[in-house]
Design a protein around this motif. Structure first.
Motif, mmCIF file in Angstrom:
data_model
loop_
_atom_site.group_PDB
_atom_site.id
_atom_site.type_symbol
_atom_site.label_atom_id
_atom_site.label_comp_id
_atom_site.label_asym_id
_atom_site.label_seq_id
_atom_site.Cartn_x
_atom_site.Cartn_y
_atom_site.Cartn_z
ATOM 1 N N UNK A 1 0.831 -1.214 0.000
ATOM 2 C CA UNK A 1 0.000 0.000 0.000
ATOM 3 C C UNK A 1 0.865 1.262 0.000
ATOM 4 N N UNK A 2 0.381 2.270 -0.703
ATOM 5 C CA UNK A 2 1.027 3.578 -0.667
ATOM 6 C C UNK A 2 0.967 4.105 0.765
ATOM 7 N N UNK A 3 1.965 4.869 1.174
ATOM 8 C CA UNK A 3 1.923 5.441 2.519
ATOM 9 C C UNK A 3 2.419 6.873 2.462
ATOM 10 N N UNK A 4 2.326 7.567 3.588
ATOM 11 C CA UNK A 4 2.795 8.945 3.654
ATOM 12 C C UNK A 4 3.994 9.002 4.594
ATOM 13 N N UNK B 1 -0.082 6.494 10.125
ATOM 14 C CA UNK B 1 0.733 7.691 10.292
ATOM 15 C C UNK B 1 0.256 8.524 11.463
ATOM 16 N N UNK C 1 2.474 12.882 10.865
ATOM 17 C CA UNK C 1 2.238 13.307 9.493
ATOM 18 C C UNK C 1 2.809 14.706 9.253
ATOM 19 N N UNK D 1 2.554 18.453 8.054
ATOM 20 C CA UNK D 1 1.478 19.413 7.859
ATOM 21 C C UNK D 1 1.721 20.061 6.504
ATOM 22 N N UNK D 2 0.869 19.699 5.540
ATOM 23 C CA UNK D 2 1.144 20.109 4.157
ATOM 24 C C UNK D 2 0.858 21.586 3.922
ATOM 25 N N UNK D 3 0.356 22.289 4.942
ATOM 26 C CA UNK D 3 0.193 23.737 4.796
ATOM 27 C C UNK D 3 1.508 24.466 5.013
ATOM 28 N N UNK E 1 9.613 12.269 0.184
ATOM 29 C CA UNK E 1 8.308 12.739 -0.280
ATOM 30 C C UNK E 1 8.369 14.230 -0.625
ATOM 31 N N UNK F 1 8.086 16.562 -4.348
ATOM 32 C CA UNK F 1 7.062 17.587 -4.586
ATOM 33 C C UNK F 1 7.654 18.991 -4.649
ATOM 34 N N UNK G 1 -2.909 23.267 0.000
ATOM 35 C CA UNK G 1 -2.194 22.101 0.529
ATOM 36 C C UNK G 1 -2.923 20.790 0.277
ATOM 37 N N UNK H 1 -5.886 3.267 6.884
ATOM 38 C CA UNK H 1 -5.768 2.848 5.500
ATOM 39 C C UNK H 1 -6.200 1.380 5.360
ATOM 40 N N UNK I 1 -3.730 7.581 1.345
ATOM 41 C CA UNK I 1 -2.390 7.105 1.703
ATOM 42 C C UNK I 1 -1.270 8.138 1.634
ATOM 43 N N UNK I 2 -1.220 8.990 0.613
ATOM 44 C CA UNK I 2 -0.072 9.904 0.472
ATOM 45 C C UNK I 2 -0.191 11.121 1.370
#
Lengths: 321, 346
Positions: A36-39, A105, A108, A110-112, A134, A138, B86, B217, B273-274
């Protein structure tokens, strides 16, 4: 319903000694498919079947989230631990079948964040290996500060420097090098998030300095990797299932409960996710709380325990399990 | 066996209807003769063949017409689809989830070929054949979330998870029961649920949030929610209240069977997942009262549920104006005999 993680059948595809203390393990899916894909920041629970004993330990995934043909983890040998790392180092061989959980996760990104400032200590580097891979893919903005004991024990420091150049700084204890924490925390652009993974002392230090320098709590992220510690054996009564169990020196309370055929939910097995929180019905003795989930009040109340990492010493303990 | 897609409308002449087979598979939401909120969440595992739960993402006979209706809503009001900066990665996660689920469940209608990042997607019902690079925004006509949800029934909210809370940071919402993405965007779980009566007092949202932040997940979960809608209108948004609100005054004893619809939402929850975000598809199913009463059990039970519904809930669900008319009409189908347990038609 339980919110525990699903499981994956895997084959150990490679075992690579990294340095005197650390060995890397590669897993592929037993059926040959993709994992499985993960972060970045996710961990898996590795189930170690050692004869009669079952140990389930969490390890951060360190491979790139962009490559799901295999997962890799790095295990530091802990000669004083409960034997999980010694089992991995001493008994696990390429070709072995193992069971691991789906990735979870609890650390994680924080993508902001406009920028990710990462502080690693020792084997706490592993989640950052996945997160930097990762972010690099990006075009994310990050900076990694990595504290190690010696150059010989600087796990993956060379790889990180080669991959990311000046975005990675290494600090060697034996050369009296220290992460310049106050300077780093005082000189970040607005919108920077801080991530810390390492020994408890390092996490406490960085959190305290960040708070003192005005960082909002929502921008400070950390992961304790508190493996359960061995301790003096003790006995426990499980009231709901009507069993009395013995927790051995090298066993966690959660593992002893599971060995009796009772399956509390869990995700992290490291005292942070809260899933296995258990009510205490009665007790006569002292709790040895090692979790980061319950409040100080809960710890003092004697009404709750996190069986994944905490222990007990005394005459009797009755749990609602 | 392929799906026989209907050509129908959810506005103007309202030609929407369910085929007899689709009436039987309707996700009737009441397992007993009364209704109160509960944390009715269960694992989203496969249900019986032919049911709306047979596949993880259900595609049904209304698919093509629902997608045409969504395109009309978006053309009038682009703010129905929003994604904070985001959330792009979560959009790619959702695209992967929906493409793989559809291709696996309905190979006669959808196919997906992957060669590394080179993906080839074919959607036969909508006549789409798209080659693109996964992760490369320049290779799709829309952002990844908008692209795939223009091809997927139901609304989608993507919730960012941070600080122990969930944040409504992306979504496409065109078939909603009177709530607005444009209003809720950026809000957290407690903020966007603030208008719901009774449930806060029962501690339902605190427990639900604890559950949702732990959804893992590979282990999606689901629940059903319901309301009622006058005319089979998918877009009952606050933005368009002036178009559908007055419909509620048009219910008469003569037109209940055709005008009044039970509206059921199949809500599911998936860890992505990502991005580690949570996606919350809200799939809307409509059934006319005339269609519903073809099941005597459903008819008896719905009569009792609507008749005995607490006043606050009836008001929140917008039933006040026509509730008495509806209860009187449904009473004709309730002979007082017991209903069997469970959701099924009998």
């Amino acid at each position: 319903m339980s919110t525990g993680a699903s499981k994956l059948d895997v084959v150990v595809s490679n075992v690579v000694p990294v340095n005197e203390l650390v060995t890397r393990f590669h897993f592929r899916r037993a059926d040959g498919g993709l994992l499985p894909t993960f972060s970045g920041g996710a961990h898996v629970i590795v189930e170690m079947r050692d004869g009669e004993r079952a140990r389930l330990n969490p390890y951060s995934l360190m491979s790139s989230p962009l490559d799901t043909s295999e997962y890799t983890i790095s295990v530091r040998r802990d000669d004083l631990g409960r034997g999980g790392s010694l089992f991995m180092h001493g008994k696990v061989r390429p070709g072995d079948r193992m069971v691991i959980s789906y990735p979870v996760n609890l650390f994680s990104l924080d993508l902001r964040a406009k920028k990710h400032l990462m502080l690693a200590g020792g084997i706490g580097i592993t989640p950052f290996l996945a997160q930097t891979a990762q972010l690099a893919a990006e075009g994310g903005n990050f900076e990694l500060h990595y504290s190690v004991r010696t150059a010989a024990l600087a796990t993956y420091a060379g790889d990180l420097r080669a991959r990311f150049g000046r975005r990675v700084s290494i600090y060697h204890d034996d050369r009296d090098e220290r992460i310049p924490l106050d300077r780093l925390l005082s000189s970040q652009p607005l919108g920077t998030h801080l991530y810390i993974c390492g020994p408890a002392g390092m996490i406490d230090w960085a959190r305290a300095r960040a708070a003192a320098l005005g960082w909002p709590a929502e921008t400070v992220h950390y992961e304790h990797f508190a493996a359960p510690q061995p301790g003096v054996p003790f006995d426990v009564t499980l009231a709901l299932s009507g069993r009395t169990i013995h927790v051995a020196e090298q066993q966690s309370l959660l593992e002893a409960i599971e060995a009796a055929g009772v399956d509390p939910p869990y995700l992290c097995r490291g005292g942070v996710c809260g899933q296995c929180e258990t009510n205490v019905i009665s007790s006569d003795g002292v709790f040895l709380h090692n979790d980061h989930w319950l409040s100080d009040e809960d710890h003092a109340s004697g009404k709750k325990i996190m069986p994944c990492v905490s222990r007990f010493a005394g005459k009797s303990l009755v749990l609602e399990r | 066996m392929g799906i026989n897609f209907r050509t129908e409308t959810f506005r103007d002449d309202f030609s929407f209807r369910n085929s007899p087979e689709h009436i039987r598979r309707f996700p009737f939401p009441f397992h007993e003769d009364s209704y109160m909120y509960a944390v009715n969440i269960e694992p989203h595992v496969a249900g019986p063949a032919g049911s709306v739960l047979e596949h993880p993402i259900d595609v049904d006979e209304h698919y093509v017409s629902e997608m045409a209706d969504r395109a009309l809503v978006l053309a009038e009001d682009p703010l129905r689809c929003q994604s904070l900066p985001h959330m792009t990665l979560a959009g790619w996660d959702l695209l992967e989830l929906l493409m793989t689920a559809k291709a696996e469940s309905y190979p006669e209608h959808f196919s997906l070929t992957r060669d590394g990042d080179r993906w080839h997607w074919i959607n036969r019902p909508l006549g789409i054949d798209q080659k693109f690079l996964f992760g490369d925004l320049t290779t799709l006509p829309y952002g990844p979330m908008e692209y795939i949800t223009r091809q997927s029934q139901g609304d989608f909210c993507i919730l960012d998870q941070r600080d122990g809370n969930l944040w409504m940071d992306a979504g496409i919402v065109t078939t909603q029961a009177d709530w607005s993405l444009d209003f809720d965007i950026g809000m957290n779980f407690f903020e966007w649920h603030a208008p719901v009566p009774l449930a806060h007092e029962k501690g339902i949202f605190t427990r639900a949030l604890k559950f949702l932040t732990n959804v893992q997940q590979g282990k999606p979960a689901r629940r059903l929610n319901w309301t009622m809608t006058i005319n089979p209108r998918l877009d009952t948004s606050p933005e368009n209240y002036h178009k559908w609100g007055p419909d509620r005054a048009t219910v008469t004893p003569e037109n209940v069977g055709q005008k009044v619809h039970l509206r059921v939402e199949l809500q599911s929850f998936w860890r992505l997942p990502r991005s580690n975000a949570l996606v919350f598809p809200i799939r809307c199913y409509l059934i006319k009262m005339d269609e519903l009463v073809t099941s005597p059990k459903w008819a008896r039970r719905l009569h009792r549920v609507i008749r005995d519904l607490p006043e606050e809930l009836a008001t929140y669900k917008g039933l006040t104006r026509y509730r008495a008319t509806l209860v009187e009409w449904l009473a004709r189908y309730d002979d007082g005999t017991p209903t069997s347990p469970g959701f099924g038609p009998e």
